[in-house]
Scaffold this active site. Sequence first.
Site, PDB file in Angstrom:
ATOM      1  N   GLU A 158       0.804  -1.241   0.000  1.00 58.33           N
ATOM      2  CA  GLU A 158       0.000   0.000   0.000  1.00 58.33           C
ATOM      3  C   GLU A 158       0.833   1.287   0.000  1.00 58.33           C
ATOM      4  O   GLU A 158       0.589   2.186   0.792  1.00 58.33           O
ATOM      5  CB  GLU A 158      -0.956  -0.003   1.200  1.00 58.33           C
ATOM      6  CG  GLU A 158      -1.896  -1.189   1.197  1.00 58.33           C
ATOM      7  CD  GLU A 158      -2.902  -1.177   2.350  1.00 58.33           C
ATOM      8  OE1 GLU A 158      -2.805  -0.312   3.251  1.00 58.33           O
ATOM      9  OE2 GLU A 158      -3.800  -2.036   2.349  1.00 58.33           O
ATOM     10  N   ASN A 201       2.115  -5.226  -3.119  1.00 54.91           N
ATOM     11  CA  ASN A 201       0.704  -5.524  -2.846  1.00 54.91           C
ATOM     12  C   ASN A 201      -0.070  -4.232  -2.584  1.00 54.91           C
ATOM     13  O   ASN A 201       0.429  -3.334  -1.896  1.00 54.91           O
ATOM     14  CB  ASN A 201       0.656  -6.415  -1.590  1.00 54.91           C
ATOM     15  CG  ASN A 201      -0.691  -7.049  -1.327  1.00 54.91           C
ATOM     16  OD1 ASN A 201      -1.271  -7.670  -2.210  1.00 54.91           O
ATOM     17  ND2 ASN A 201      -1.202  -6.891  -0.106  1.00 54.91           N
ATOM     18  N   HIS A 237     -10.530  -6.321  -2.173  1.00 57.90           N
ATOM     19  CA  HIS A 237     -11.610  -6.167  -1.181  1.00 57.90           C
ATOM     20  C   HIS A 237     -12.763  -5.468  -1.900  1.00 57.90           C
ATOM     21  O   HIS A 237     -12.651  -4.297  -2.258  1.00 57.90           O
ATOM     22  CB  HIS A 237     -11.144  -5.310  -0.007  1.00 57.90           C
ATOM     23  CG  HIS A 237     -10.036  -5.938   0.788  1.00 57.90           C
ATOM     24  ND1 HIS A 237     -10.232  -7.076   1.540  1.00 57.90           N
ATOM     25  CD2 HIS A 237      -8.742  -5.597   0.950  1.00 57.90           C
ATOM     26  CE1 HIS A 237      -9.076  -7.403   2.131  1.00 57.90           C
ATOM     27  NE2 HIS A 237      -8.160  -6.536   1.786  1.00 57.90           N
ATOM     28  N   GLU A 266      -6.112 -10.813  -1.068  1.00 57.30           N
ATOM     29  CA  GLU A 266      -6.928 -10.593   0.133  1.00 57.30           C
ATOM     30  C   GLU A 266      -8.405 -10.575  -0.232  1.00 57.30           C
ATOM     31  O   GLU A 266      -9.184  -9.749   0.261  1.00 57.30           O
ATOM     32  CB  GLU A 266      -6.535  -9.266   0.810  1.00 57.30           C
ATOM     33  CG  GLU A 266      -5.070  -9.191   1.183  1.00 57.30           C
ATOM     34  CD  GLU A 266      -4.672  -7.900   1.870  1.00 57.30           C
ATOM     35  OE1 GLU A 266      -5.549  -7.154   2.358  1.00 57.30           O
ATOM     36  OE2 GLU A 266      -3.459  -7.628   1.933  1.00 57.30           O
ATOM     37  N   ASP A 268     -12.146 -10.581  -0.624  1.00 58.26           N
ATOM     38  CA  ASP A 268     -13.442 -10.726   0.045  1.00 58.26           C
ATOM     39  C   ASP A 268     -14.443  -9.846  -0.683  1.00 58.26           C
ATOM     40  O   ASP A 268     -14.083  -8.825  -1.251  1.00 58.26           O
ATOM     41  CB  ASP A 268     -13.402 -10.467   1.563  1.00 58.26           C
ATOM     42  CG  ASP A 268     -12.754  -9.169   1.997  1.00 58.26           C
ATOM     43  OD1 ASP A 268     -12.565  -8.266   1.158  1.00 58.26           O
ATOM     44  OD2 ASP A 268     -12.453  -9.037   3.196  1.00 58.26           O
TER      45      ASP A 268
HETATM   46  C1  XIL Z   1      -6.414  -6.190   8.321  1.00 58.37           C
HETATM   47  C2  XIL Z   1      -6.734  -7.349   9.233  1.00 58.37           C
HETATM   48  O1  XIL Z   1      -7.636  -8.202   8.571  1.00 58.37           O
HETATM   49  C3  XIL Z   1      -7.358  -6.839  10.513  1.00 58.37           C
HETATM   50  O2  XIL Z   1      -7.493  -7.906  11.439  1.00 58.37           O
HETATM   51  C4  XIL Z   1      -6.480  -5.754  11.132  1.00 58.37           C
HETATM   52  O3  XIL Z   1      -7.130  -5.205  12.253  1.00 58.37           O
HETATM   53  C5  XIL Z   1      -6.189  -4.664  10.123  1.00 58.37           C
HETATM   54  O4  XIL Z   1      -5.607  -5.234   8.976  1.00 58.37           O
HETATM   55  N1  XIL Z   1      -4.999  -4.553   3.687  1.00 58.37           N
HETATM   56  C6  XIL Z   1      -4.004  -5.370   4.171  1.00 58.37           C
HETATM   57  C7  XIL Z   1      -4.275  -6.244   5.335  1.00 58.37           C
HETATM   58  O5  XIL Z   1      -2.941  -5.454   3.542  1.00 58.37           O
HETATM   59  O6  XIL Z   1      -3.134  -6.439   6.118  1.00 58.37           O
HETATM   60  C8  XIL Z   1      -5.400  -5.715   6.190  1.00 58.37           C
HETATM   61  O7  XIL Z   1      -5.686  -6.679   7.204  1.00 58.37           O
HETATM   62  C9  XIL Z   1      -6.606  -5.427   5.339  1.00 58.37           C
HETATM   63  C10 XIL Z   1      -6.296  -4.391   4.298  1.00 58.37           C
END
Ligand code: XIL
Length: 451
Positions: A158, A201, A237, A266, A268
């Site tokens: 990020e 990422n 996401h 990641e 979802d």
């Molecule tokens: C999130 C986790 O799922 C949570 O449990 C934590 O509180 C915050 O981080 N991008 C990322 C992940 O790269 O590491 C994040 O994970 C979600 C967004």
Amino acid sequence: MSVTMRRLSRAAIAGLVAAAALTAAAHSAEAADTLGSAAAGQGRYFGTAVAANHLGEADYAATLDREFSSVTPENEMKWDATEPSRGTFTFGSADRIVDHAQTQGMDVRGHTLVWHSQLPSWVSSLGASDLRTAMNDHINGLMGHYKGEIHSWDVVNEAFQDGGSGARRSSPFQDKLGNGFIEEAFRTARAADPAAKLCYNDYNTDGVNAKSNAVYAMVKDFKSRGVPIDCVGFQSHFNSNSPVPSDYRQNLQRFADLGVDVQITELDIEGSGSAQAADYAEVVEACLAVSRCTGMTVWGVTDKYSWRSGGTPLLFDGDYNEKPAYGAVLSALGGSGDPGDPGDPGDPGDGTLSCTATYTRTADWGSGYNGQVTITAGGEPISSWTATVTLPAQQSVSALWNGTPTWSGNVMTVRPSWNGTLAAGASTGFGFTVAKNGSDAAPAVGTCTAS
Ligand code: XIL
């Protein structure tokens, strides 16, 4: 000294576990009735984020162990968890996940080495020269501890800003070390564990937009200058404000064309029922359509522990029941669920023949372009398929291959020429050349029907 000892013993364990993993993979390839084994049949991994504190819950561990072939520690490898004070590394929770994964023959993604978030305040308060040293020490500390045990590391997470500017995000690293911190992190990472794939990422980079263009430019620059980068992770996401982009696959493909692997890291998708299932299937199909998309990871096992639990964005509900999205993913992966389970559309034996059609523009020369439609059979073998493509009014098709078209106005209905027979989950496709005649719009691909 103690770090070195752990490293040696961890490497020895990894060697033993590799043999077990081969056996597990060989066994599951026959069944293809879980996410991991179905994905393996496509040459991909299917992973999940895992939290160490849930591993003791029987249903959690059983679902994890049955379905997934890769894990990403959800928080346990982040800087605040692993180096809470300078030079003091704490690997307890991350080790639990890695050990669990290894005894199950699962791969491990490392997440993440350099990120502005979940960063201890001691790091943010360092001056530039100290910060550079601390960043490199952190990378060496983590990658050294897990050397040889991590298939891909998110080296930098990020680093780009949202919005239209394509700028880097303000962070201690960016503000004190400038753009070069990313490159330095990758170079340090390569030396620390040459066997690991090194990934950049990010989120909101899933479609073609200003942010993904900026990441694309960076990756292109890295490749041209020999900066070590092997893959790009797309967090993915999604929800109603940020839906699966229509050019998702095209975006994955353009990164892959730079000579890096791509991974969905990641995933979802908030929602429920068939709409959520269809979105999940689209994401899986996009990855499968890109040969360098090496695997997918969902961001958690069950809705009840999702970081977005209100959005019920995962494949298993709070009681570990398979949701419709689970069945859609499994069948998109060419797997076969339990016959008769309503959560598994496309089960063998249910007699439902299905296919999907997805479109990409594969070439463009200004006045014209080539389009390609990929046809993928659902959970049953099929002997024929029909797909419709609606062309923008001005455009005309000058050639078509691997399909037989019939025309009605600007709607072209395409059936197979030689390529009607498909095994469950298998793909074929047809291509066509279009004269734009002034319109650059994309054609619309309608529903695929199978027989
Ligand atoms: C999130 C986790 O799922 C949570 O449990 C934590 O509180 C915050 O981080 N991008 C990322 C992940 O790269 O590491 C994040 O994970 C979600 C967004």
